[in-house]
Write a protein that holds these residues in place. Structure first.
Motif, mmCIF file in Angstrom:
data_model
loop_
_atom_site.group_PDB
_atom_site.id
_atom_site.type_symbol
_atom_site.label_atom_id
_atom_site.label_comp_id
_atom_site.label_asym_id
_atom_site.label_seq_id
_atom_site.Cartn_x
_atom_site.Cartn_y
_atom_site.Cartn_z
ATOM 1 N N ASP A 69 61.430 -10.535 37.264
ATOM 2 C CA ASP A 69 62.790 -10.818 36.791
ATOM 3 C C ASP A 69 63.636 -11.500 37.860
ATOM 4 O O ASP A 69 64.822 -11.216 38.015
ATOM 5 C CB ASP A 69 63.458 -9.540 36.304
ATOM 6 N N LEU A 70 63.014 -12.402 38.604
ATOM 7 C CA LEU A 70 63.719 -13.141 39.638
ATOM 8 C C LEU A 70 63.263 -14.592 39.561
ATOM 9 O O LEU A 70 62.067 -14.864 39.475
ATOM 10 C CB LEU A 70 63.406 -12.553 41.014
ATOM 11 N N SER A 71 64.220 -15.523 39.560
ATOM 12 C CA SER A 71 63.871 -16.936 39.395
ATOM 13 C C SER A 71 63.119 -17.479 40.605
ATOM 14 O O SER A 71 62.245 -18.326 40.482
ATOM 15 C CB SER A 71 65.135 -17.763 39.144
ATOM 16 N N ARG A 72 63.444 -16.985 41.791
ATOM 17 C CA ARG A 72 62.712 -17.425 42.985
ATOM 18 C C ARG A 72 61.554 -16.460 43.264
ATOM 19 O O ARG A 72 61.537 -15.333 42.766
ATOM 20 C CB ARG A 72 63.652 -17.469 44.196
ATOM 21 N N LYS A 73 60.596 -16.929 44.058
ATOM 22 C CA LYS A 73 59.438 -16.103 44.362
ATOM 23 C C LYS A 73 59.772 -15.103 45.460
ATOM 24 O O LYS A 73 60.165 -15.484 46.564
ATOM 25 C CB LYS A 73 58.259 -16.969 44.794
ATOM 26 N N LEU A 74 59.646 -13.819 45.149
ATOM 27 C CA LEU A 74 59.826 -12.758 46.129
ATOM 28 C C LEU A 74 58.715 -11.744 45.916
ATOM 29 O O LEU A 74 58.576 -11.181 44.830
ATOM 30 C CB LEU A 74 61.199 -12.093 45.970
ATOM 31 N N GLU A 75 57.926 -11.534 46.948
ATOM 32 C CA GLU A 75 56.780 -10.640 46.829
ATOM 33 C C GLU A 75 57.239 -9.196 46.671
ATOM 34 O O GLU A 75 58.172 -8.740 47.324
ATOM 35 C CB GLU A 75 55.877 -10.780 48.055
ATOM 36 N N THR A 76 56.579 -8.488 45.797
ATOM 37 C CA THR A 76 56.909 -7.090 45.565
ATOM 38 C C THR A 76 56.399 -6.228 46.725
ATOM 39 O O THR A 76 55.453 -6.612 47.425
ATOM 40 C CB THR A 76 56.281 -6.585 44.251
ATOM 41 N N PRO A 77 56.973 -5.039 46.935
ATOM 42 C CA PRO A 77 56.532 -4.194 48.043
ATOM 43 C C PRO A 77 55.177 -3.532 47.806
ATOM 44 O O PRO A 77 54.615 -2.934 48.723
ATOM 45 C CB PRO A 77 57.641 -3.148 48.138
ATOM 46 N N HIS A 78 54.667 -3.634 46.591
ATOM 47 C CA HIS A 78 53.357 -3.065 46.252
ATOM 48 C C HIS A 78 52.783 -3.948 45.143
ATOM 49 O O HIS A 78 53.520 -4.409 44.266
ATOM 50 C CB HIS A 78 53.513 -1.615 45.768
ATOM 51 N N PRO A 79 51.468 -4.197 45.143
ATOM 52 C CA PRO A 79 50.896 -5.116 44.150
ATOM 53 C C PRO A 79 51.188 -4.739 42.700
ATOM 54 O O PRO A 79 51.254 -5.619 41.843
ATOM 55 C CB PRO A 79 49.392 -5.056 44.437
ATOM 56 N N ARG A 80 51.396 -3.459 42.420
ATOM 57 C CA ARG A 80 51.568 -3.039 41.030
ATOM 58 C C ARG A 80 53.027 -2.949 40.602
ATOM 59 O O ARG A 80 53.321 -2.664 39.443
ATOM 60 C CB ARG A 80 50.844 -1.706 40.809
ATOM 61 N N VAL A 81 53.940 -3.202 41.520
ATOM 62 C CA VAL A 81 55.372 -3.216 41.182
ATOM 63 C C VAL A 81 55.695 -4.495 40.423
ATOM 64 O O VAL A 81 55.164 -5.567 40.726
ATOM 65 C CB VAL A 81 56.223 -3.099 42.463
ATOM 66 N N GLN A 82 56.591 -4.409 39.441
ATOM 67 C CA GLN A 82 56.904 -5.560 38.598
ATOM 68 C C GLN A 82 58.364 -5.994 38.662
ATOM 69 O O GLN A 82 58.661 -7.185 38.660
ATOM 70 C CB GLN A 82 56.557 -5.242 37.136
ATOM 71 N N HIS A 83 59.289 -5.017 38.693
ATOM 72 C CA HIS A 83 60.700 -5.343 38.507
ATOM 73 C C HIS A 83 61.528 -5.074 39.762
ATOM 74 O O HIS A 83 61.209 -4.167 40.552
ATOM 75 C CB HIS A 83 61.287 -4.530 37.354
ATOM 76 N N LEU A 84 62.626 -5.801 39.892
ATOM 77 C CA LEU A 84 63.615 -5.512 40.916
ATOM 78 C C LEU A 84 64.126 -4.082 40.754
ATOM 79 O O LEU A 84 64.168 -3.552 39.636
ATOM 80 C CB LEU A 84 64.797 -6.481 40.801
ATOM 81 N N CYS A 85 64.549 -3.486 41.856
ATOM 82 C CA CYS A 85 65.027 -2.101 41.774
ATOM 83 C C CYS A 85 66.245 -1.984 40.862
ATOM 84 O O CYS A 85 66.371 -1.030 40.087
ATOM 85 C CB CYS A 85 65.330 -1.550 43.168
ATOM 86 N N THR A 86 67.160 -2.967 40.917
ATOM 87 C CA THR A 86 68.340 -2.911 40.044
ATOM 88 C C THR A 86 67.935 -3.006 38.575
ATOM 89 O O THR A 86 68.564 -2.384 37.711
ATOM 90 C CB THR A 86 69.315 -4.042 40.386
ATOM 91 N N SER A 87 66.881 -3.766 38.279
ATOM 92 C CA SER A 87 66.402 -3.846 36.902
ATOM 93 C C SER A 87 65.812 -2.518 36.453
ATOM 94 O O SER A 87 66.093 -2.043 35.342
ATOM 95 C CB SER A 87 65.347 -4.958 36.768
ATOM 96 N N GLU A 88 64.975 -1.908 37.312
ATOM 97 C CA GLU A 88 64.420 -0.597 36.947
ATOM 98 C C GLU A 88 65.530 0.424 36.728
ATOM 99 O O GLU A 88 65.502 1.203 35.776
ATOM 100 C CB GLU A 88 63.448 -0.110 38.033
ATOM 101 N N HIS A 89 66.522 0.437 37.615
ATOM 102 C CA HIS A 89 67.613 1.405 37.472
ATOM 103 C C HIS A 89 68.311 1.241 36.122
ATOM 104 O O HIS A 89 68.666 2.233 35.469
ATOM 105 C CB HIS A 89 68.635 1.214 38.600
#
Length: 609
Positions: free
Chosen positions: A101-121
């Motif tokens: 859910d981010l227009s620019r490329k930003l690697e997640t802190p773990h391979p299985r993470v998908q969403h920004l923390c604000t999105s999950e919240h």
């Protein structure tokens, strides 16, 4: 709680214990406990993280905890849900991935993470809203249980607990210091400002930072300090923080300072105003360390993380950020075997806990709803969405265009309060066969179906609802979640803070538009985002709506709670509605025809303006 020390790290003049505990059954919290090398017992400072994707591994929080430990205080920094090791939605990736859910490329802190923390919240938050709760309660409870853990350790002074956090951690520090009387000193950073300042600027933030009706019942952010006065509280803020404006922070401090002075303890509240952007930068970390040492250790101490004589002549933000580099890698701080607690056997996510709650509510709600006569059901619906009596509307024709066999008039709805709204009336030649109120999430730009209906001899009013069409927020507006929570998410959350909802506002809009016809009976068609307001308007105008057709509507609110992934459902959320009824209950009551129901994660392909 089943706390476990799962590992140890040895730093220079401090040590780290890696901790796992259950704040709820099978719902684990991962944290790093930084301890002095001196003899115990120690005062302890709780550090709830801000919105760092790597949670407790973020350098700014590591640096704060290390500074405390090197100066005789334990520091417990733990991962919030949706961050660090506690992401609640995991994919099946094994290779490094990027946030979806981010227009620019930003690697997640773990391979299985998908969403920004604000999105999950906020995904968690929407389901919590429908239950009449707030995702903040999960965050607050985690913090309270972390204090329980600290107080049960022999090496911690149970009556010397402090709390400090930055940004979203500043929010949690404000909540915790207000609600937990075990916290004896606090320092919320990069958060406190006035609601007026926040709304005038960046607007409301993610779900846990918005409490239902908080503004409506008169509680501003200064009240968090006054609730626990006169415990020592240091506010930290950057003069160049673009989210939490310093002018509002100064006002919060002035209000708190007057209150503390009235109580006779003006020295117990202070503002550390740093020439810095948003963040838990070195100026704040040093100030908080001195504050906690004064009030928890019991004596003054000038604490430096990096003495000023070692600083360059010209101070840049890049230099300040360079002082927040982490001491430990994320992998070194892992508490769970695979780096995510959701991979532990039997682990329960917030989504699963909420799903259990909604199932229990369904059993209670169904029996109560079935026992009510129809008039009491409708009264309950009005009460649940907060619909009260509203004034009359006036209608003004602002333009007219002749078409082949019909006329299109543009209409403006005006009222004593609320924004003006637009509609287009498709008027056939001769006496109309019927009247149709057409509500579509594309607003007056929806033409195909209205033209078909008017050619069949119907008078069709294509009416816009608040936040649709000419009053939409705009698709080019930058917004967190990449539109997942609607481009008007900040307006929705502002309404939520006011104890209101877009559903309530749009139902009122629809009922006002119905008065345009001046007839006893009309048909109603609701499409997409306008379907749920249309359903409610038909129910509350029962007896006048001869037929109701709903297209592209979700099947139930319960599905929103049950499914971790949903799209644009914040606009449909009504606080606590699932304590009273669900959409199928209204559909049955009204006798609506529902076509092309959509999944809760369905994404509209075109804008609503």
């Amino acid at each position: 709680m089943n706390p476990k020390i799962v590992g140890h790290l040895k730093g220079t003049d401090y040590r780290v214990e890696k901790i796992l505990f259950e704040s709820r059954p099978n719902h684990h919290v991962s944290g790093s406990l930084y301890l002095p090398n001196s003899a115990p017992p120690y005062p302890a400072v709780l550090i709830p993280c801000g919105h760092s994707h790597d949670g407790k591994a973020s350098g700014q929080y590591q640096r704060a905890a290390i500074l405390f430990a090197r100066n005789g205080m334990a520091a417990f920094c733990y991962d919030p849900v949706g961050q660090g090791e506690r992401y609640q939605i995991l994919g099946n990736h094994s290779e490094p991935s990027y946030f979806r859910d981010l227009s620019r490329k930003l690697e997640t802190p773990h391979p299985r993470v998908q969403h920004l923390c604000t999105s999950e919240h906020t995904l968690m938050g929407v389901g919590s809203i429908l239950l009449g709760e707030n995702v903040a309660q999960y965050r607050i409870w985690d913090g309270m249980r972390a204090i329980d853990y600290l107080q049960n350790r022999a090496d911690i002074q149970a009556d010397k607990i402090g709390c400090t956090g930055n940004s979203g951690g500043g929010t949690l520090t404000s909540y915790l210091m207000a609600l937990d009387d075990r916290i004896m000193a606090a320092s919320p950073g990069s958060y406190l400002t006035t609601f007026q300042s926040l709304i005038d600027g960046k607007g409301p933030q993610d779900a846990e930072q918005n409490i239902f009706g908080q503004i409506a019942f008169g509680m501003d952010e200064a009240d968090y300090l006054m609730m626990r006065a006169p415990i020592p509280i240091l506010i930290c803020a950057g003069t160049r923080d673009v989210t939490f404006d310093i002018r509002g922070t100064r006002e919060v401090f002035q209000q708190a300072n007057r209150f503390y002075s009235h109580l006779g303890y003006p020295e117990r509240v202070a503002l550390n105003e740093a020439d810095a952007p948003h963040g838990y930068l070195i100026q704040h970390r040093e100030a908080v360390a001195r504050w906690m040492h004064r009030w928890l250790v019991g004596r003054e101490k000038v604490i430096w993380e990096k003495p000023r004589k070692e600083w360059p002549a010209t101070i840049t933000d890049e230099f300040l950020r360079s002082l927040s580099e982490p001491e430990w890698t994320q992998d070194e701080l892992y508490c769970s075997p695979d780096g995510q607690v959701m991979l532990l056997e039997g682990e329960r996510s917030v989504f699963q806990i909420n799903a259990e709650k909604v199932a229990a509510l369904r059993k209670e709600r169904s029996a109560l709803w079935a026992a009510l006569p129809d008039d009491e059901k409708l009264s309950l619906v009005r009460q649940a969405i907060g619909l009260t009596d509203f004034g009359e509307a006036s209608f003004e024709a602002v333009s007219s265009v002749e078409q082949d066999g019909y006329t299109v008039k543009k209409i403006t709805l005006r009222r004593d309060s609320g924004i003006p709204l637009s509609a287009k009336a498709y008027i056939p030649e001769g006496k109309p066969k019927s009247h149709v109120l057409y509500l579509h999430d594309h607003g007056i730009s929806a033409r195909e179906e209205p033209e078909k209906l008017v050619r069949q001899g119907n008078l069709v009013l294509v009416a816009e609802l608040s936040g649709i069409g000419e009053t939409a927020a705009g698709q080019d507006r930058k917004s967190w979640g990449a539109g997942r929570f609607g481009w008007d998410n900040q307006e929705i959350l502002t309404a939520y803070l006011m104890g209101d909802s877009f559903v309530r506002m749009r139902v009122e809009d629809a009922l006002m538009w119905a008065a345009y016809f001046g007839v006893e009976s009309y048909q109603l068609i609701g499409v997409g985002e306008a379907a749920i307001p249309g359903l409610h308007a038909a129910a509350l105008n029962q007896g006048r709506v001869s037929s109701l057709t709903l297209t592209g509507m979700i099947r139930s609110w319960e599905e929103v709670v049950q499914q971790p992934e949903h799209h644009n459902q914040l606009v449909n959320a009504v606080h606590g509605v699932l304590r009273h009824y669900d959409l199928p209950d209204l559909i049955e009551l009204v006798g609506a025809t529902v076509t092309d129901s959509v999944d809760v994660d369905w994404k509209a392909s075109s804008p609503k303006q």
